[in-house]
Design an enzyme around this catalytic site. Structure first.
Site, PDB file in Angstrom:
ATOM      1  N   ASN A 179      -2.495   6.014   2.297  1.00 43.23           N
ATOM      2  CA  ASN A 179      -1.484   4.975   2.088  1.00 43.23           C
ATOM      3  C   ASN A 179      -0.435   4.975   3.208  1.00 43.23           C
ATOM      4  O   ASN A 179      -0.614   5.625   4.235  1.00 43.23           O
ATOM      5  CB  ASN A 179      -0.843   5.092   0.704  1.00 43.23           C
ATOM      6  CG  ASN A 179      -0.657   3.715   0.075  1.00 43.23           C
ATOM      7  OD1 ASN A 179      -0.213   2.784   0.732  1.00 43.23           O
ATOM      8  ND2 ASN A 179      -0.998   3.593  -1.195  1.00 43.23           N
ATOM      9  N   ARG A 180       0.678   4.259   2.975  1.00 42.01           N
ATOM     10  CA  ARG A 180       1.579   3.948   4.100  1.00 42.01           C
ATOM     11  C   ARG A 180       2.771   4.890   4.228  1.00 42.01           C
ATOM     12  O   ARG A 180       3.301   5.372   3.222  1.00 42.01           O
ATOM     13  CB  ARG A 180       2.099   2.516   3.940  1.00 42.01           C
ATOM     14  CG  ARG A 180       1.011   1.489   4.129  1.00 42.01           C
ATOM     15  CD  ARG A 180       1.481   0.088   3.803  1.00 42.01           C
ATOM     16  NE  ARG A 180       0.410  -0.868   4.042  1.00 42.01           N
ATOM     17  CZ  ARG A 180      -0.647  -1.013   3.251  1.00 42.01           C
ATOM     18  NH1 ARG A 180      -0.780  -0.276   2.156  1.00 42.01           N
ATOM     19  NH2 ARG A 180      -1.590  -1.886   3.541  1.00 42.01           N
ATOM     20  N   HIS A 213      -3.073   5.478   6.204  1.00 44.92           N
ATOM     21  CA  HIS A 213      -4.289   6.284   6.041  1.00 44.92           C
ATOM     22  C   HIS A 213      -4.554   7.290   7.170  1.00 44.92           C
ATOM     23  O   HIS A 213      -5.681   7.423   7.650  1.00 44.92           O
ATOM     24  CB  HIS A 213      -5.496   5.361   5.899  1.00 44.92           C
ATOM     25  CG  HIS A 213      -5.503   4.532   4.645  1.00 44.92           C
ATOM     26  ND1 HIS A 213      -4.882   4.912   3.481  1.00 44.92           N
ATOM     27  CD2 HIS A 213      -6.069   3.317   4.374  1.00 44.92           C
ATOM     28  CE1 HIS A 213      -5.071   3.983   2.555  1.00 44.92           C
ATOM     29  NE2 HIS A 213      -5.777   3.000   3.065  1.00 44.92           N
ATOM     30  N   HIS A 246     -11.681   6.715  -0.636  1.00 42.90           N
ATOM     31  CA  HIS A 246     -11.482   5.266  -0.506  1.00 42.90           C
ATOM     32  C   HIS A 246     -12.748   4.456  -0.808  1.00 42.90           C
ATOM     33  O   HIS A 246     -12.996   3.428  -0.168  1.00 42.90           O
ATOM     34  CB  HIS A 246     -10.968   4.954   0.901  1.00 42.90           C
ATOM     35  CG  HIS A 246     -10.142   3.713   0.996  1.00 42.90           C
ATOM     36  ND1 HIS A 246     -10.630   2.459   0.680  1.00 42.90           N
ATOM     37  CD2 HIS A 246      -8.861   3.508   1.366  1.00 42.90           C
ATOM     38  CE1 HIS A 246      -9.681   1.552   0.869  1.00 42.90           C
ATOM     39  NE2 HIS A 246      -8.588   2.168   1.285  1.00 42.90           N
ATOM     40  N   TYR A 292     -15.116   1.760  -2.402  1.00 42.76           N
ATOM     41  CA  TYR A 292     -14.966   0.446  -3.041  1.00 42.76           C
ATOM     42  C   TYR A 292     -16.116   0.310  -4.044  1.00 42.76           C
ATOM     43  O   TYR A 292     -17.276   0.481  -3.662  1.00 42.76           O
ATOM     44  CB  TYR A 292     -15.130  -0.686  -2.027  1.00 42.76           C
ATOM     45  CG  TYR A 292     -14.044  -0.854  -1.004  1.00 42.76           C
ATOM     46  CD1 TYR A 292     -13.841   0.077   0.005  1.00 42.76           C
ATOM     47  CD2 TYR A 292     -13.231  -1.993  -1.025  1.00 42.76           C
ATOM     48  CE1 TYR A 292     -12.866  -0.106   0.962  1.00 42.76           C
ATOM     49  CE2 TYR A 292     -12.248  -2.188  -0.061  1.00 42.76           C
ATOM     50  CZ  TYR A 292     -12.062  -1.237   0.930  1.00 42.76           C
ATOM     51  OH  TYR A 292     -11.104  -1.427   1.890  1.00 42.76           O
ATOM     52  N   ASP A 295      -2.735  -4.453  -4.814  1.00 44.75           N
ATOM     53  CA  ASP A 295      -2.798  -3.465  -3.734  1.00 44.75           C
ATOM     54  C   ASP A 295      -1.569  -2.578  -3.927  1.00 44.75           C
ATOM     55  O   ASP A 295      -0.701  -2.500  -3.078  1.00 44.75           O
ATOM     56  CB  ASP A 295      -2.791  -4.170  -2.367  1.00 44.75           C
ATOM     57  CG  ASP A 295      -3.156  -3.225  -1.218  1.00 44.75           C
ATOM     58  OD1 ASP A 295      -3.309  -2.023  -1.478  1.00 44.75           O
ATOM     59  OD2 ASP A 295      -3.275  -3.710  -0.080  1.00 44.75           O
ATOM     60  N   GLU A 324      -7.814   4.625  -5.793  1.00 53.12           N
ATOM     61  CA  GLU A 324      -7.479   5.738  -4.894  1.00 53.12           C
ATOM     62  C   GLU A 324      -6.425   6.604  -5.559  1.00 53.12           C
ATOM     63  O   GLU A 324      -5.248   6.248  -5.576  1.00 53.12           O
ATOM     64  CB  GLU A 324      -6.927   5.195  -3.573  1.00 53.12           C
ATOM     65  CG  GLU A 324      -7.834   4.236  -2.845  1.00 53.12           C
ATOM     66  CD  GLU A 324      -7.065   3.343  -1.874  1.00 53.12           C
ATOM     67  OE1 GLU A 324      -6.355   3.867  -0.998  1.00 53.12           O
ATOM     68  OE2 GLU A 324      -7.156   2.109  -2.007  1.00 53.12           O
TER      69      GLU A 324
HETATM   70  C1  GLA Z   1      -5.548   0.563   1.063  1.00 55.65           C
HETATM   71  C2  GLA Z   1      -4.358  -0.212   1.386  1.00 55.65           C
HETATM   72  C3  GLA Z   1      -4.769  -1.597   1.555  1.00 55.65           C
HETATM   73  C4  GLA Z   1      -5.791  -1.703   2.606  1.00 55.65           C
HETATM   74  C5  GLA Z   1      -6.943  -0.911   2.309  1.00 55.65           C
HETATM   75  C6  GLA Z   1      -7.925  -0.939   3.440  1.00 55.65           C
HETATM   76  O1  GLA Z   1      -5.971   0.298  -0.180  1.00 55.65           O
HETATM   77  O2  GLA Z   1      -3.348  -0.100   0.445  1.00 55.65           O
HETATM   78  O3  GLA Z   1      -3.671  -2.346   1.870  1.00 55.65           O
HETATM   79  O4  GLA Z   1      -5.266  -1.269   3.800  1.00 55.65           O
HETATM   80  O5  GLA Z   1      -6.542   0.401   2.046  1.00 55.65           O
HETATM   81  O6  GLA Z   1      -7.975  -2.164   4.031  1.00 55.65           O
END
Ligand code: GLA
Length: 391
Positions: free
Chosen positions: A118-119, A144, A219, A221, A291, A356
């Site tokens: 995450n950020r 990430h 991560h 999907y 998100d 996640e």
């Molecule tokens: C995470 C982020 C999303 C995006 C995905 C990958 O989930 O929170 O914003 O960046 O990874 O694209």
């Protein structure tokens, strides 16, 4: 006379064939009665990276249930084959056909994410009065783990094990001091364990020789329909969380935790993903869908069941258990039809979702959030389980 010999000869061959096939049949029957013999792990070559590093693929299988494929590039899960309610097995995680595709830019398909999932706002954080600057690889923020995160490195195989009721693949990676701007030599291992009950455990362990920050996650999907041309809007999701982490327009937490009451973020009861995903709610709009990080309930209880996803048509269900405080529920809003599926299609918007499990985004800059600091002498240890079943 000659004719009789021939028919006698073919009769004997036929009898042997029956006995042989019968014994094969017996072996198979025996196998499905014995938990150990239906489970296994196979290793094969997956190719060579641009930098000439050999990559392997491991198939962890349970003949009575699911099969998980994992590559040493990014420790990525490339496929999870699970049966639907009619016993038809299909892959339910988004992945590519080959290594070349995984090496091209992609949104972390199946990857281990680190050092910080995450950020982090402006890629900056301070530890013991030292300011560290990471790459800004997501607008003005770091996402990430930076430019070459754990998703793009080659993991070493530490251990392969076949037990009575599980198969184990343990991977390791040493991230050097200041790699991607993070302090400390960080020794990380991730152990994937496929259990006889069709659960996949992901155990993360790490130690450092300097104070650092850490937030590892997986991560993958998922699209439980097994059909990637199909969005995940018809999946039913349940998240055991009374609160979520609201964000600004760069998806950095505002710092408050908001109640999910009367919002599109209330998944405490099973709810269709598509129900409110296009709502005018400010937070949903900022994320372009979901998100966000949910503040999971019962944090004091450690490892517990936190979420479920169910696909009514196929009957496939996935439950998530974790000891983590948060979970980013991301609905694949940035998938835009440019990446190829393994069978000739493309991954369209919302063709997969991620669960996640992690700490809240930007925790290093938000002292009121649970800490992501790891000190020398401490052991980082966290476990998440994805458990598959049919309903
Ligand atoms: C995470 C982020 C999303 C995006 C995905 C990958 O989930 O929170 O914003 O960046 O990874 O694209």
């Amino acid at each position: 006379m000659k004719l009789m010999n021939i028919s006698l000869f073919s009769g004997v061959i036929f009898a042997f064939l029956i006995i042989y096939l019968g014994s094969k049949e017996n072996t198979v029957n025996y196998k499905v009665q014995n938990e150990k013999s239906v489970m296994g792990i196979e290793r094969s070559s997956y190719g060579v990276t641009e930098n000439d590093e050999k990559i392997d693929v491991f198939k962890l299988y349970n003949l009575k249930g699911i099969q998980v494929s994992i590559i040493t590039y990014g420790g990525r899960i490339t496929a999870v084959e699970t049966p639907d309610k009619n016993g038809n097995k299909e892959n339910v995680v988004l992945g590519f056909k080959n290594l070349e595709q995984y090496e091209k830019p992609n949104p972390y398909f199946g990857a281990l994410v680190g050092r910080y999932g995450n950020r982090i706002a402006k890629g900056k954080f301070t530890l013991n009065n030292i300011e560290y600057q990471l790459a800004k690889n997501n607008g003005e923020n770091s996402l990430h783990g930076g430019l070459v995160g754990f998703d793009k490195v080659v993991w070493k195989v530490e251990k392969i094990e076949e037990n009575e009721t599980s198969v184990v693949l343990k991977l390791s990676y040493l991230s050097k001091d200041m790699e991607e701007g993070f302090p400390g030599n960080l020794k990380t291992t991730v152990t994937y364990t496929l259990n006889y009950d069709n659960s996949l455990d992901v155990l993360y362990e790490a130690t450092t020789d300097k104070t650092t920050i850490l937030n590892l996650t997986q991560h993958s999907y998922f699209n439980l329909s097994g059909d990637f041309s199909h969005t995940i809007l018809d999946h039913v999701v349940e998240i055991n969380a009374d609160k979520f982490v609201p964000v600004d327009n760069t998806l950095i937490p505002t710092g408050n935790l908001a109640s999910v009451d009367d919002t599109p973020f209330d998944f405490r009861a099973p709810t269709l993903v598509g129900k409110h995903i296009n709502s005018k709610n400010e937070q949903v709009t900022l994320g372009g869908g979901y998100d966000h990080c949910w503040v999971l309930n019962n944090q004091g209880k450690g490892y517990r069941s936190v979420a479920k996803a169910y696909h009514p048509d196929s009957g496939r269900t996935m439950e998530v258990l974790t000891d983590q405080p948060g979970m980013q529920f991301y609905t694949g809003n940035f998938l835009d039809g440019t990446l190829p599926t393994p069978n000739g299609g493309v991954f369209g918007k919302r063709s997969g979702f991620c669960f996640e499990t992690q700490h809240y985004p930007d925790s290093p800059n938000q002292p009121q959030f649970p800490s992501t600091v790891l000190d020398p002498g401490e052991k980082y240890e966290t476990k998440t389980t994805f458990k598959f079943s049919v309903n």
